[in-house]
Design an enzyme around this catalytic site. Structure first.
Site, PDB file in Angstrom:
ATOM      1  CG  ASP A  69      -9.750   0.281   0.627  1.00  0.00           C
ATOM      2  OD1 ASP A  69      -9.054   0.806  -0.265  1.00  0.00           O
ATOM      3  OD2 ASP A  69     -10.523  -0.665   0.420  1.00  0.00           O
ATOM      4  CD  GLU A  98      -7.560   5.817  -3.937  1.00  0.00           C
ATOM      5  OE1 GLU A  98      -8.136   4.863  -4.488  1.00  0.00           O
ATOM      6  OE2 GLU A  98      -8.174   6.797  -3.478  1.00  0.00           O
TER       7      GLU A  98
HETATM    8  O1  TRH Z   1      -1.983  -1.202   0.833  1.00  0.00           O
HETATM    9  P1  TRH Z   1      -2.301  -0.891  -0.574  1.00  0.00           P
HETATM   10  O2  TRH Z   1      -1.946  -1.939  -1.516  1.00  0.00           O
HETATM   11  O3  TRH Z   1      -3.840  -0.551  -0.690  1.00  0.00           O
HETATM   12  C1  TRH Z   1      -4.631  -1.037  -1.736  1.00  0.00           C
HETATM   13  C2  TRH Z   1      -5.194   0.114  -2.543  1.00  0.00           C
HETATM   14  O4  TRH Z   1      -5.635   1.194  -1.793  1.00  0.00           O
HETATM   15  C3  TRH Z   1      -6.328  -0.380  -3.422  1.00  0.00           C
HETATM   16  O5  TRH Z   1      -6.956   0.696  -4.060  1.00  0.00           O
HETATM   17  C4  TRH Z   1      -7.303  -1.136  -2.543  1.00  0.00           C
HETATM   18  O6  TRH Z   1      -8.412  -1.489  -3.172  1.00  0.00           O
HETATM   19  C5  TRH Z   1      -6.559  -2.327  -1.971  1.00  0.00           C
HETATM   20  O7  TRH Z   1      -5.577  -1.835  -1.095  1.00  0.00           O
HETATM   21  C6  TRH Z   1      -7.464  -3.275  -1.189  1.00  0.00           C
HETATM   22  O8  TRH Z   1      -1.524   0.424  -1.032  1.00  0.00           O
HETATM   23  P2  TRH Z   1      -1.709   1.951  -0.641  1.00  0.00           P
HETATM   24  O9  TRH Z   1      -3.040   2.461  -1.118  1.00  0.00           O
HETATM   25  O10 TRH Z   1      -0.552   2.655  -1.119  1.00  0.00           O
HETATM   26  O11 TRH Z   1      -1.743   1.987   0.943  1.00  0.00           O
HETATM   27  C7  TRH Z   1      -0.620   1.781   1.730  1.00  0.00           C
HETATM   28  C8  TRH Z   1      -0.706   2.630   2.983  1.00  0.00           C
HETATM   29  O12 TRH Z   1       0.315   2.262   3.873  1.00  0.00           O
HETATM   30  C9  TRH Z   1      -0.538   4.127   2.721  1.00  0.00           C
HETATM   31  O13 TRH Z   1      -1.453   4.857   3.516  1.00  0.00           O
HETATM   32  C10 TRH Z   1       0.863   4.413   3.205  1.00  0.00           C
HETATM   33  C11 TRH Z   1       0.979   3.434   4.335  1.00  0.00           C
HETATM   34  N1  TRH Z   1       2.334   3.078   4.754  1.00  0.00           N
HETATM   35  C12 TRH Z   1       2.699   3.375   6.061  1.00  0.00           C
HETATM   36  O14 TRH Z   1       1.906   3.934   6.827  1.00  0.00           O
HETATM   37  N2  TRH Z   1       3.946   3.013   6.493  1.00  0.00           N
HETATM   38  C13 TRH Z   1       4.849   2.398   5.688  1.00  0.00           C
HETATM   39  O15 TRH Z   1       5.979   2.087   6.135  1.00  0.00           O
HETATM   40  C14 TRH Z   1       4.453   2.111   4.340  1.00  0.00           C
HETATM   41  C15 TRH Z   1       5.429   1.440   3.415  1.00  0.00           C
HETATM   42  C16 TRH Z   1       3.188   2.459   3.919  1.00  0.00           C
END
Ligand code: TRH
Length: 365
Positions: free
Chosen positions: A7, A260
């Site tokens: 989010d 997402e």
């Molecule tokens: O962290 P998430 O599991 O987020 C989830 C979903 O958004 C879901 O819809 C929501 O309701 C829930 O949280 C509460 O997965 P997501 O969406 O892929 O977000 C991960 C973020 O982390 C993304 O912006 C990429 C970032 N990221 C980094 O900045 N550095 C990293 O090394 C990695 C592996 C990810």
């Protein structure tokens, strides 16, 4: 939520785009600065107000400090605005454009709800639903204007060196694993360790590490660890700032993503991927998963489409991944070509920040 960044990830990405590409002044309220710091390392979680990357970041505390609403108010992901803030919005002249930025879904009903107005029951305010999506009938997806330039400048070799990864072995497959806990993880790793070709699995620090360590017979794992287990090399990576996450996706031959934002970034990367969808109550996520697979696989050769569906479903179910892997693996080249075509098609659907700016400027009175 501990270790959920999606989010804030989407909000931060949108805020940065509005500032850098559209010259808009953005104030971003975040209720969990500590989590946000993983993505924005220069953020100080102790400060209630700070400017990072041109974005005015505020701590969302209760009660919300007095702040005059801006010309546009975006409530993301079902965040409900505090009553005093809504009242201040109603008093503002002109009244702010009020956007409810929704979750991404490939389901058909989304196009019908995108941009719908919803009047406030008491105050003279109207919020509009704004849905990200996969076609031009929706708000599209976030994609920074400098994406292609960054990708062209990317060097897989430099990436390997920067992370001190072991030298590439002949025939090696490099996989990134950014996923939720999954009972199928041991099965997947076991299969890769017995694979005829070497597999290098890059795992960002996070909630999957305890299960991974247990499988490898270790008490724990941390960034920088490299474990050789027959044909499988596991490398634990530091969690990098958000702007650099794309590099991991570009570097790999197959990406496991989740939630997402990483799911969207995997689609832009155009590399074959596996989506671990965020589980919702009453299995509501399964309809979303199926809707995406149906859209994504439209026009893909039936055997390859079936192979992808079976592997994704096995991974999301948490069982049966070993049985589904050989067929999926043999189709990865074809799915890679499809991934590039899909990414090109997505671009034609428009870009979310630009669509949102246009909607607020032109379409809302
Ligand atoms: O962290 P998430 O599991 O987020 C989830 C979903 O958004 C879901 O819809 C929501 O309701 C829930 O949280 C509460 O997965 P997501 O969406 O892929 O977000 C991960 C973020 O982390 C993304 O912006 C990429 C970032 N990221 C980094 O900045 N550095 C990293 O090394 C990695 C592996 C990810």
């Amino acid at each position: 939520m501990v270790d959920n960044y999606g989010d804030v990830g989407v909000c931060w990405r949108l805020a940065r785009e509005l500032v850098t590409e559209h010259g808009i002044t953005v104030r971003l309220w975040i209720d969990d600065l500590a989590s946000a710091r993983r993505l924005i390392p220069s953020l100080d979680p102790a400060l209630v107000r700070q400017v990072v990357g041109g974005v005015d970041i505020r701590a969302w505390v209760s009660p919300l400090p007095d702040a005059a609403p801006g010309a546009v108010v975006i409530a993301a992901f079902a965040a409900s605005l505090p009553e005093p803030f809504l009242e201040a919005m109603a008093l503002r002249s002109p009244r702010p454009a009020w956007i409810n930025l929704e979750y991404l879904s490939a389901e058909d009903w989304v196009a019908g709800c995108h941009r719908l107005p919803s009047p406030h029951p008491r105050l003279p305010l109207v919020q509009h639903f704004f849905f990200p999506g996969l076609d031009a009938r929706t708000g599209g997806l976030l994609r920074e204007a400098d994406y292609d330039t960054r990708r062209q400048a990317f060097s897989r070799e430099a990436f390997r060196q920067a992370l001190e990864l072991p030298p590439e072995q002949p025939g090696e497959r490099m996989v990134s694993l950014f996923t939720y806990e999954n009972p199928a993880l041991p099965e997947l790793l076991e299969m890769w360790s017995k694979s005829p070709a070497p597999v290098c699995c890059l795992v960002p620090e996070g909630r999957v590490l305890p299960g991974l360590a247990a499988h490898l017979g270790l008490s724990g794992l941390r960034a920088g660890d490299k474990i050789l287990h027959e044909a499988l090399t596991v490398c634990v990576l530091p969690f990098v700032e958000q702007a650099r996450y794309d590099e991991l996706l570009w570097a790999c031959d197959l990406n496991f993503v989740r939630g997402e934002d990483s799911f969207v970034r995997a689609q832009w990367a155009g590399v074959p991927f596996v989506w671990h969808i965020y589980a919702q109550e009453e299995d509501a996520h399964l309809a979303k998963l199926q809707a995406f697979m149906t859209r994504y696989l439209d026009g893909v050769e039936p055997a390859a489409a079936l192979a992808l569906q079976e592997f994704w479903l096995a991974w999301n179910r948490g069982e049966g991944v070993a049985a589904a892997w050989p067929s999926f693996e043999s189709r990865l080249p074809l799915l890679g070509a499809h991934g590039s075509a899909w990414s090109a098609r997505l671009r034609e659907s428009g870009e979310l920040a630009a669509n949102l700016v246009r909607f607020c400027k032109v379409e809302i009175e």
